[in-house]
Structures are given as C-alpha cells and as structure tokens.
Design an enzyme around this catalytic site. Structure first.
Site, PDB file in Angstrom:
ATOM      1  N   LYS A  73       1.075   4.182  -2.942  1.00  0.00           N
ATOM      2  CA  LYS A  73       0.736   5.594  -2.716  1.00  0.00           C
ATOM      3  C   LYS A  73       1.937   6.503  -2.988  1.00  0.00           C
ATOM      4  O   LYS A  73       1.779   7.626  -3.472  1.00  0.00           O
ATOM      5  CB  LYS A  73       0.200   5.786  -1.298  1.00  0.00           C
ATOM      6  CG  LYS A  73      -1.133   5.080  -1.044  1.00  0.00           C
ATOM      7  CD  LYS A  73      -2.241   5.601  -1.959  1.00  0.00           C
ATOM      8  CE  LYS A  73      -3.604   5.032  -1.605  1.00  0.00           C
ATOM      9  NZ  LYS A  73      -4.690   5.542  -2.443  1.00  0.00           N
ATOM     10  N   TYR A 125       0.844  -1.211   0.000  1.00  0.00           N
ATOM     11  CA  TYR A 125       0.000   0.000   0.000  1.00  0.00           C
ATOM     12  C   TYR A 125       0.874   1.254   0.000  1.00  0.00           C
ATOM     13  O   TYR A 125       0.652   2.192  -0.776  1.00  0.00           O
ATOM     14  CB  TYR A 125      -0.905  -0.035   1.232  1.00  0.00           C
ATOM     15  CG  TYR A 125      -1.852   1.138   1.362  1.00  0.00           C
ATOM     16  CD1 TYR A 125      -3.052   1.164   0.649  1.00  0.00           C
ATOM     17  CD2 TYR A 125      -1.557   2.211   2.197  1.00  0.00           C
ATOM     18  CE1 TYR A 125      -3.934   2.227   0.771  1.00  0.00           C
ATOM     19  CE2 TYR A 125      -2.436   3.279   2.322  1.00  0.00           C
ATOM     20  CZ  TYR A 125      -3.623   3.287   1.613  1.00  0.00           C
ATOM     21  OH  TYR A 125      -4.497   4.341   1.730  1.00  0.00           O
TER      22      TYR A 125
HETATM   23  N1  LIG Z   1      -9.611   5.982   5.103  1.00  0.00           N
HETATM   24  C1  LIG Z   1      -8.373   6.405   5.291  1.00  0.00           C
HETATM   25  O1  LIG Z   1      -7.896   6.551   6.433  1.00  0.00           O
HETATM   26  C2  LIG Z   1      -7.523   6.741   4.121  1.00  0.00           C
HETATM   27  C3  LIG Z   1      -6.301   7.368   4.371  1.00  0.00           C
HETATM   28  C4  LIG Z   1      -5.477   7.684   3.308  1.00  0.00           C
HETATM   29  C5  LIG Z   1      -5.881   7.394   2.026  1.00  0.00           C
HETATM   30  N2  LIG Z   1      -7.047   6.766   1.806  1.00  0.00           N
HETATM   31  C6  LIG Z   1      -7.430   6.477   0.417  1.00  0.00           C
HETATM   32  O2  LIG Z   1      -8.691   6.997   0.148  1.00  0.00           O
HETATM   33  C7  LIG Z   1      -9.345   6.193  -0.831  1.00  0.00           C
HETATM   34  C8  LIG Z   1     -10.725   5.772  -0.327  1.00  0.00           C
HETATM   35  O3  LIG Z   1     -10.561   5.046   0.861  1.00  0.00           O
HETATM   36  P1  LIG Z   1     -11.770   4.634   1.818  1.00  0.00           P
HETATM   37  O4  LIG Z   1     -11.238   4.687   3.191  1.00  0.00           O
HETATM   38  O5  LIG Z   1     -12.997   5.418   1.482  1.00  0.00           O
HETATM   39  O6  LIG Z   1     -11.944   3.112   1.412  1.00  0.00           O
HETATM   40  P2  LIG Z   1     -13.233   2.188   1.233  1.00  0.00           P
HETATM   41  O7  LIG Z   1     -14.323   2.626   2.145  1.00  0.00           O
HETATM   42  O8  LIG Z   1     -12.725   0.786   1.326  1.00  0.00           O
HETATM   43  O9  LIG Z   1     -13.655   2.502  -0.255  1.00  0.00           O
HETATM   44  C9  LIG Z   1     -12.834   2.134  -1.317  1.00  0.00           C
HETATM   45  C10 LIG Z   1     -13.607   2.298  -2.601  1.00  0.00           C
HETATM   46  O10 LIG Z   1     -12.780   1.844  -3.690  1.00  0.00           O
HETATM   47  C11 LIG Z   1     -13.597   1.101  -4.568  1.00  0.00           C
HETATM   48  N3  LIG Z   1     -12.791   0.128  -5.311  1.00  0.00           N
HETATM   49  C12 LIG Z   1     -11.999  -0.857  -4.826  1.00  0.00           C
HETATM   50  N4  LIG Z   1     -11.431  -1.533  -5.848  1.00  0.00           N
HETATM   51  C13 LIG Z   1     -11.879  -0.958  -6.989  1.00  0.00           C
HETATM   52  C14 LIG Z   1     -11.661  -1.192  -8.371  1.00  0.00           C
HETATM   53  N5  LIG Z   1     -10.875  -2.205  -8.821  1.00  0.00           N
HETATM   54  N6  LIG Z   1     -12.266  -0.389  -9.269  1.00  0.00           N
HETATM   55  C15 LIG Z   1     -13.060   0.609  -8.860  1.00  0.00           C
HETATM   56  N7  LIG Z   1     -13.327   0.887  -7.566  1.00  0.00           N
HETATM   57  C16 LIG Z   1     -12.738   0.105  -6.651  1.00  0.00           C
HETATM   58  C17 LIG Z   1     -14.668   0.450  -3.728  1.00  0.00           C
HETATM   59  O11 LIG Z   1     -15.848   0.362  -4.508  1.00  0.00           O
HETATM   60  P3  LIG Z   1     -16.545  -1.020  -4.964  1.00  0.00           P
HETATM   61  O12 LIG Z   1     -16.002  -2.099  -4.066  1.00  0.00           O
HETATM   62  O13 LIG Z   1     -17.994  -0.756  -4.788  1.00  0.00           O
HETATM   63  O14 LIG Z   1     -16.136  -1.151  -6.382  1.00  0.00           O
HETATM   64  C18 LIG Z   1     -14.879   1.493  -2.636  1.00  0.00           C
HETATM   65  O15 LIG Z   1     -15.920   2.365  -2.986  1.00  0.00           O
HETATM   66  C19 LIG Z   1      -8.407   5.012  -1.113  1.00  0.00           C
HETATM   67  O16 LIG Z   1      -7.610   5.295  -2.254  1.00  0.00           O
HETATM   68  C20 LIG Z   1      -7.524   4.990   0.130  1.00  0.00           C
HETATM   69  O17 LIG Z   1      -6.266   4.402  -0.114  1.00  0.00           O
HETATM   70  C21 LIG Z   1      -7.892   6.423   2.814  1.00  0.00           C
END
Ligand SMILES: NC(=O)c1ccc[n+]([C@@H]2O[C@H](COP(=O)([O-])OP(=O)(O)OC[C@H]3O[C@@H](n4cnc5c(N)ncnc54)[C@H](OP(=O)(O)O)[C@@H]3O)[C@@H](O)[C@H]2O)c1
Length: 262
Positions: free
Chosen positions: A170, A166
C-alpha cells in the site's frame, strides 16, 4: 446502507463509465453502487464474472444505469486487456478507474515466504499498475481525459505487526499514485489515492469482531471502525470533476486513526 442520489451535484458522473476492480467484495460493491448513484455507467470486475455476488450487484445496478460484468484478474495482463475490450464493446471507453482489488495475508515478517510476498505485492501493487497502464494507454490513444482512484490504506502510511507485505504494497501504491499523477497530468488523467482506515468487510470481519481488536478500536479517535458508506464522499470527490484540480493526492478516511498511537 442506501445510497442517496448524487446526480445534479458537483459529484455528478452522468455520461461517464467507471470500472471497479474487485467489485464482488465489500468495498468494491459499495463503490459501484455509489458511482451509479452519481449517474455513472459501471463496469463491475472480479476474477470470475459468474461470481453470484457480482451477478446480484449487476441486477441491483441495472435498475438505474448501464452495467457490464467482466472477468478481470489483476495479476494477468491478458485478462486485463480482454476485460477492457469487453467493457468498451458494451459501454464505450472507460473514463474512471477504481483500482480496488486487493488482498491481505497476515503473517509476521520472518514467516513471510516468497509465495506470500509475490501474491500480496503482485495483486495490490503490480496488479494495480497493470490495470492503470491499460486504462491510461487506451485513453491516451483516443486523447480522452480520465481519473484513477487507487484504494490504498492507512497501513501505507503507518505500520502494525503481522502485515508487513500488505503495508509495503500500500505504501508502494501511494508512491505509484504520485508518480503517475506527475506523468499523466499532460494527458488529462488525474491519479489520486483513497486511504481507508479499518472498514468492516469480509477481509477483516473476523478480526474486527474479536476481542483482539478492542484495544485497537478503542484507540481510534472516533472509537469505531468504518462502514463502507463512510467512503462514499471521498470516492465521489476523487472520481468526479469536483476534484478537477487534484492529482497525486491521498484522501484519508479513518476516524482519525492515523493520529493515534496504536
Ligand atoms: N476493509 C478495510 O478495512 C480496508 C482498509 C483499507 C484498505 N482496504 C482496501 O480496499 C480494497 C477492498 O477491500 P475489501 O475490504 O472490500 O476486501 P474484500 O471484501 O476481500 O474484497 C477484495 C476484492 O478483491 C478481489 N480480488 C482479489 N484478488 C484479485 C485479483 N487477483 N484480481 C482481481 N480481483 C481480485 C476479490 O474479488 P474476487 O475474489 O471475486 O476476484 C474481492 O472482490 C482492498 O484493496 C483493500 O486492501 C480495505
């Protein structure tokens, strides 16, 4: 948390169409609501457009703006191309791309096998690239300006145990932001990154609510994890004309976490 109305502010996106990948999840759903609160029409994408969470989001959004739900798997170039064509048919050219879809599969480096590596890098880095390329190719053909916001992470800039794939994905996405910013400025396409710290969503809820997370949270200078709404300001800054002279930048939103030692 409710979204304020950002129209008639420097963040106004009225007349723009924004596409959010991974909009069925925590941050993606919030991003779609935030963009709509600034007046943007929104294309919400997830692997399955029939996803009930995406459908609920569509109902909520269409009270105020035009919305299209599309199936988009960032790992499939055919799916990406079809999704953009559908989006254009319904809402016209996409002006703003939020490259948000991402996965994390915690595992030690020694136990990270090829399949895990390909899934994480293929989604977070390869997928973001395929979507950005489709977005920019269409804009360049029409000589239209645009803005990309890549959702990276503080783990692109620092490390932690058990998240090697991961963190690498990133860090690569941050470098991709700078490379694309350099190449696409001549086409009036800005490319920036938003790097969140720990924000409570389904991706990390179990960990962040466990005792294991307490030392880490105690080491965040602001002594808390973020709420998706904490990203509203940075998202709108990078998506709107308020950042007209910014490209290749990363905005970190992490309660000071990058400055801590854990
Ligand atoms: N939450 C945090 O603390 C945090 C911190 C830093 C960065 N981020 C980044 O923010 C982003 C969103 O994170 P989140 O926390 O909201 O995660 P999440 O709740 O797990 O949501 C991830 C989303 O990505 C989609 N996804 C996964 N694989 C996919 C694919 N092959 N094609 C299209 N869509 C796909 C999923 O949609 P479906 O499964 O419905 O397709 C889901 O809507 C990510 O890039 C994560 O790395 C999050």
């Amino acid at each position: 948390m409710a979204t304020p109305n950002y129209t008639n502010t420097p963040f106004d996106l009225t007349g723009k169409t924004a596409l959010v990948t991974g909009a069925s999840g925590g941050l993606g759903s919030r991003f779609a609501l935030t963009l709509a609160s600034a007046g943007a029409n929104v294309v919400i994408a997830a692997r399955d457009a029939a996803n009930p969470q995406l459908q609920r989001l569509q109902s909520q959004l269409q009270e105020t703006v035009e919305v299209a739900s599309v199936s988009l798997d960032v790992a499939s170039q055919e799916s990406i191309s079809n999704a953009f064509s559908q989006a254009e048919d319904q809402l016209g050219p996409v002006d703003v791309l939020i490259n948000n879809a991402g996965i994390a599969i915690p595992q030690t480096a020694l136990k990270t096998d090829e399949q895990l590596w390909q899934s994480v890098l293929g989604t977070n880095l390869g997928g973001a690239w395929f979507v950005a390329r489709e977005f920019a190719t269409r804009l360049v053909a029409e000589k239209l300006p645009g803005a990309v916001v890549n959702i990276t992470s503080i783990l692109g800039q620092r490390v932690n145990s058990g998240v090697m794939s991961y963190a690498v994905s990133k860090a690569g996405l941050e470098q991709m932001t700078r490379s694309l910013a350099l190449e696409w400025a001549r086409h009036n396409i800005r490319v920036n990154s938003l790097a969140p710290g720990y924000i409570m969503t389904d991706m990390n809820r179990d960990y962040l609510q466990s005792d294991d997370a307490l030392p880490m949270i105690g080491n965040i200078p602001q002594r808390r994890v973020g709420d998706p709404a904490d990203l509203d300001g940075a998202l709108l800054l990078l998506a709107s004309g308020a950042s007209a002279f910014m490209t290749g930048s990363t905005v970190v939103v992490d309660g000071g976490h990058l400055q801590s030692s854990l």
